[in-house]
Design a protein around this motif. Structure first.
Motif, PDB file in Angstrom:
ATOM      1  N   GLY A   1      30.970  39.609  45.849  1.00 17.49           N
ATOM      2  CA  GLY A   1      30.251  40.785  45.743  1.00 17.49           C
ATOM      3  C   GLY A   1      29.415  40.636  47.222  1.00 17.49           C
ATOM      4  N   LEU A   2      29.007  39.483  47.618  1.00 20.50           N
ATOM      5  CA  LEU A   2      28.225  39.532  49.155  1.00 20.50           C
ATOM      6  C   LEU A   2      29.270  39.522  50.134  1.00 20.50           C
ATOM      7  CD1 LEU A   2      25.855  36.410  48.701  1.00 20.50           C
ATOM      8  CD2 LEU A   2      25.212  39.085  48.384  1.00 20.50           C
ATOM      9  N   ALA A   3      30.522  39.079  49.803  1.00 20.11           N
ATOM     10  CA  ALA A   3      31.657  39.535  50.849  1.00 20.11           C
ATOM     11  C   ALA A   3      31.966  40.934  51.137  1.00 20.11           C
ATOM     12  CB  ALA A   3      32.727  38.402  50.465  1.00 20.11           C
ATOM     13  N   LYS A   4      31.824  41.665  50.224  1.00 22.87           N
ATOM     14  CA  LYS A   4      32.036  43.154  49.937  1.00 22.87           C
ATOM     15  C   LYS A   4      30.778  43.965  50.661  1.00 22.87           C
ATOM     16  CE  LYS A   4      33.723  43.296  45.670  1.00 22.87           C
ATOM     17  NZ  LYS A   4      34.604  43.634  44.631  1.00 22.87           N
ATOM     18  N   GLY A   5      29.709  43.186  51.015  1.00 19.74           N
ATOM     19  CA  GLY A   5      28.737  43.879  51.331  1.00 19.74           C
ATOM     20  C   GLY A   5      27.484  44.423  50.373  1.00 19.74           C
ATOM     21  N   LEU A   6      27.510  43.722  49.428  1.00 21.54           N
ATOM     22  CA  LEU A   6      26.747  44.137  48.194  1.00 21.54           C
ATOM     23  C   LEU A   6      25.355  43.203  48.724  1.00 21.54           C
ATOM     24  CD1 LEU A   6      28.695  44.145  44.726  1.00 21.54           C
ATOM     25  CD2 LEU A   6      28.264  46.181  46.481  1.00 21.54           C
ATOM     26  N   ASP A   7      24.056  43.769  48.074  1.00 20.92           N
ATOM     27  CA  ASP A   7      22.966  43.161  48.353  1.00 20.92           C
ATOM     28  C   ASP A   7      23.037  42.038  47.092  1.00 20.92           C
ATOM     29  OD1 ASP A   7      22.153  44.613  45.970  1.00 20.92           O
ATOM     30  OD2 ASP A   7      20.664  45.842  47.135  1.00 20.92           O
ATOM     31  N   VAL A   8      22.017  41.202  47.089  1.00 21.15           N
ATOM     32  CA  VAL A   8      21.826  40.074  46.297  1.00 21.15           C
ATOM     33  C   VAL A   8      21.729  40.711  44.733  1.00 21.15           C
ATOM     34  CG1 VAL A   8      20.454  38.017  45.471  1.00 21.15           C
ATOM     35  CG2 VAL A   8      21.255  38.226  47.808  1.00 21.15           C
ATOM     36  N   PRO A   9      20.902  41.438  44.476  1.00 22.45           N
ATOM     37  CA  PRO A   9      20.655  41.797  43.258  1.00 22.45           C
ATOM     38  C   PRO A   9      21.881  42.650  42.401  1.00 22.45           C
ATOM     39  CG  PRO A   9      18.808  42.532  44.340  1.00 22.45           C
ATOM     40  CD  PRO A   9      19.677  41.977  45.191  1.00 22.45           C
ATOM     41  N   THR A  10      22.521  43.566  43.237  1.00 24.66           N
ATOM     42  CA  THR A  10      23.738  44.201  42.828  1.00 24.66           C
ATOM     43  C   THR A  10      25.172  43.227  42.806  1.00 24.66           C
ATOM     44  OG1 THR A  10      23.004  46.018  44.156  1.00 24.66           O
ATOM     45  CG2 THR A  10      25.212  46.201  43.557  1.00 24.66           C
ATOM     46  N   ALA A  11      25.315  42.325  43.535  1.00 23.78           N
ATOM     47  CA  ALA A  11      26.166  41.314  43.416  1.00 23.78           C
ATOM     48  C   ALA A  11      25.972  40.471  42.221  1.00 23.78           C
ATOM     49  CB  ALA A  11      25.926  40.313  44.650  1.00 23.78           C
ATOM     50  N   VAL A  12      24.684  40.084  41.950  1.00 23.94           N
ATOM     51  CA  VAL A  12      24.281  39.146  40.480  1.00 23.94           C
ATOM     52  C   VAL A  12      24.679  40.086  39.387  1.00 23.94           C
ATOM     53  CG1 VAL A  12      22.693  38.349  39.390  1.00 23.94           C
ATOM     54  CG2 VAL A  12      22.880  37.885  41.818  1.00 23.94           C
ATOM     55  N   ILE A  13      24.262  41.331  39.541  1.00 25.13           N
ATOM     56  CA  ILE A  13      24.331  42.184  37.996  1.00 25.13           C
ATOM     57  C   ILE A  13      25.941  42.403  37.892  1.00 25.13           C
ATOM     58  CG2 ILE A  13      24.273  44.583  37.303  1.00 25.13           C
ATOM     59  CD1 ILE A  13      21.456  44.554  38.630  1.00 25.13           C
ATOM     60  N   ASP A  14      26.563  42.558  38.911  1.00 22.17           N
ATOM     61  CA  ASP A  14      28.157  42.959  38.945  1.00 22.17           C
ATOM     62  C   ASP A  14      29.031  41.636  38.643  1.00 22.17           C
ATOM     63  OD1 ASP A  14      27.798  45.436  39.820  1.00 22.17           O
ATOM     64  OD2 ASP A  14      28.860  45.280  41.674  1.00 22.17           O
ATOM     65  N   ALA A  15      28.768  40.444  39.023  1.00 21.03           N
ATOM     66  CA  ALA A  15      29.189  39.197  38.489  1.00 21.03           C
ATOM     67  C   ALA A  15      28.745  38.789  37.116  1.00 21.03           C
ATOM     68  CB  ALA A  15      28.501  37.971  39.629  1.00 21.03           C
ATOM     69  N   LYS A  16      27.695  39.279  36.737  1.00 26.59           N
ATOM     70  CA  LYS A  16      27.380  39.078  35.328  1.00 26.59           C
ATOM     71  C   LYS A  16      28.050  39.826  34.393  1.00 26.59           C
ATOM     72  CE  LYS A  16      23.825  37.894  33.204  1.00 26.59           C
ATOM     73  NZ  LYS A  16      23.327  36.884  32.124  1.00 26.59           N
ATOM     74  N   ALA A  17      28.372  41.221  34.736  1.00 25.35           N
ATOM     75  CA  ALA A  17      29.132  41.833  33.978  1.00 25.35           C
ATOM     76  C   ALA A  17      30.737  41.347  33.931  1.00 25.35           C
ATOM     77  CB  ALA A  17      29.401  43.404  34.531  1.00 25.35           C
ATOM     78  N   TYR A  18      31.353  40.805  35.090  1.00 23.88           N
ATOM     79  CA  TYR A  18      32.567  40.289  35.331  1.00 23.88           C
ATOM     80  C   TYR A  18      32.895  38.991  34.419  1.00 23.88           C
ATOM     81  CZ  TYR A  18      36.571  37.763  37.151  1.00 23.88           C
ATOM     82  OH  TYR A  18      37.642  36.783  37.286  1.00 23.88           O
ATOM     83  N   ILE A  19      31.752  38.084  34.469  1.00 30.42           N
ATOM     84  CA  ILE A  19      31.923  36.878  33.676  1.00 30.42           C
ATOM     85  C   ILE A  19      31.610  37.254  32.157  1.00 30.42           C
ATOM     86  CG2 ILE A  19      29.342  36.293  33.911  1.00 30.42           C
ATOM     87  CD1 ILE A  19      32.307  33.911  33.837  1.00 30.42           C
ATOM     88  N   THR A  20      30.904  37.951  31.780  1.00 30.94           N
ATOM     89  CA  THR A  20      30.977  38.199  30.469  1.00 30.94           C
ATOM     90  C   THR A  20      31.909  38.824  29.553  1.00 30.94           C
ATOM     91  OG1 THR A  20      28.498  38.810  30.473  1.00 30.94           O
ATOM     92  CG2 THR A  20      29.563  39.856  28.656  1.00 30.94           C
ATOM     93  N   ALA A  21      32.981  39.763  30.508  1.00 28.73           N
ATOM     94  CA  ALA A  21      34.142  40.206  30.249  1.00 28.73           C
ATOM     95  C   ALA A  21      35.212  39.186  30.302  1.00 28.73           C
ATOM     96  CB  ALA A  21      34.481  41.473  31.087  1.00 28.73           C
ATOM     97  N   ALA A  22      34.975  38.384  30.973  1.00 34.71           N
ATOM     98  CA  ALA A  22      35.841  37.014  31.268  1.00 34.71           C
ATOM     99  C   ALA A  22      35.781  36.281  29.917  1.00 34.71           C
ATOM    100  CB  ALA A  22      35.900  36.573  32.677  1.00 34.71           C
TER     101      ALA A  22
END
Length: 272
Positions: A228-249
């Protein structure tokens, strides 16, 4: 037509021959999240879903060669750092990161095995705390790892978890994500992580998922944040998106039939 540059993330971690954690999990995660993955291998492991049979540390000089060779040619937008077992390795990586002035560093301080056994000697923990934490944009310890970093007892409730998150933040990283899956009330159907240092404190709850296939979840979460950070997201957004991804995984993990122990999460759940 101007072509948009491909976002690139780098993982510095150990290799998991079983494919569920470490470098392999990181690269799968980067690919699943549309980020090009590069890697620096710090250790080789002989492992599967049931055991780690052997570990071979890579000499620090060759780790430096890998890291400098990647950075000399490729613009890296974010870095995920996983388990580093030797003080010399930690010092080598920290020196290069400082010299290069690199940012967007996600440090997953892997120090405690699922059995509860401490994986790093005290001198390696000290090196991690002193050399790498101050360089990190975000650190992602679970509760046992937070306790090792702070040399204290593991948090038993949300208040203690917040106190430890504040103490970790004081060690020098820009932000801290303390993962709450080990809380004493783990019989609850929810698990909450706490993000400090990136704006207002945020509790990030998620439903617990009944599965034995959770190998590599910490690696996957931290590498998803780096993506997420590599794509330019800020830390809170990157964390929230990552949480959604790992939960689905994790929710899709039982669709995989891999090994006879703790199997991997399903990194490519959206595709197959």
């Amino acid at each position: 037509m101007t072509q948009t540059r491909t976002p690139v993330a780098l993982t510095i971690a150990g290799s998991d021959s079983g494919g569920g954690a470490g470098i392999q999990a990181d690269l799968k995660t980067f690919s699943a999240l549309s980020v090009f993955g590069t890697s620096v291998i710090a250790a080789l492991t002989a492992q599967n879903t049931r055991e780690v049979r052997a570990i071979h540390d890579i000499p620090p000089a060759f780790i430096a060669d890998q890291l400098n060779t990647v950075l000399d040619d490729i613009q890296v937008d974010a870095i995920k750092i996983g388990m580093l077992s030797r003080p010399e390795t930690i010092a080598t990586i920290a020196r290069i990161l400082r010299e290069r002035g690199l940012g967007n560093i996600v440090l997953d301080p892997v120090m405690v095995a699922k059995s509860g056994d401490k994986l790093l000697a005290d001198e390696s923990v000290n090196a991690l705390r002193e050399e790498l934490l101050p360089l990190a944009t975000l650190i992602t310890p679970n509760l046992p790892e937070a306790a090792v970093l702070l040399a204290c007892k593991e948090a038993q409730n949300a208040d203690e978890m917040q106190t430890q998150a504040e103490q970790l933040l004081a060690l020098g990283s820009q932000a801290v994500l303390v993962k709450g899956g080990h809380l004493a009330d783990s019989a609850s159907d929810e698990s909450a992580d706490l993000l400090l240092g990136a704006g207002e404190p945020r509790w990030l709850p998620a439903k617990r998922i009944a599965t034995a296939n959770t190998h590599g979840t910490g690696c996957t979460l931290s590498s998803a944040i780096a993506a997420g950070l590599a794509k330019g997201l800020d830390v809170p957004t990157a964390v929230i998106d990552a949480k959604a991804y790992i939960t689905a995984a994790i929710a899709a993990a039982d669709r995989l039939q891999v090994g006879s122990g703790h199997g991997p999460t399903h990194h490519f759940h959206a595709w197959w």
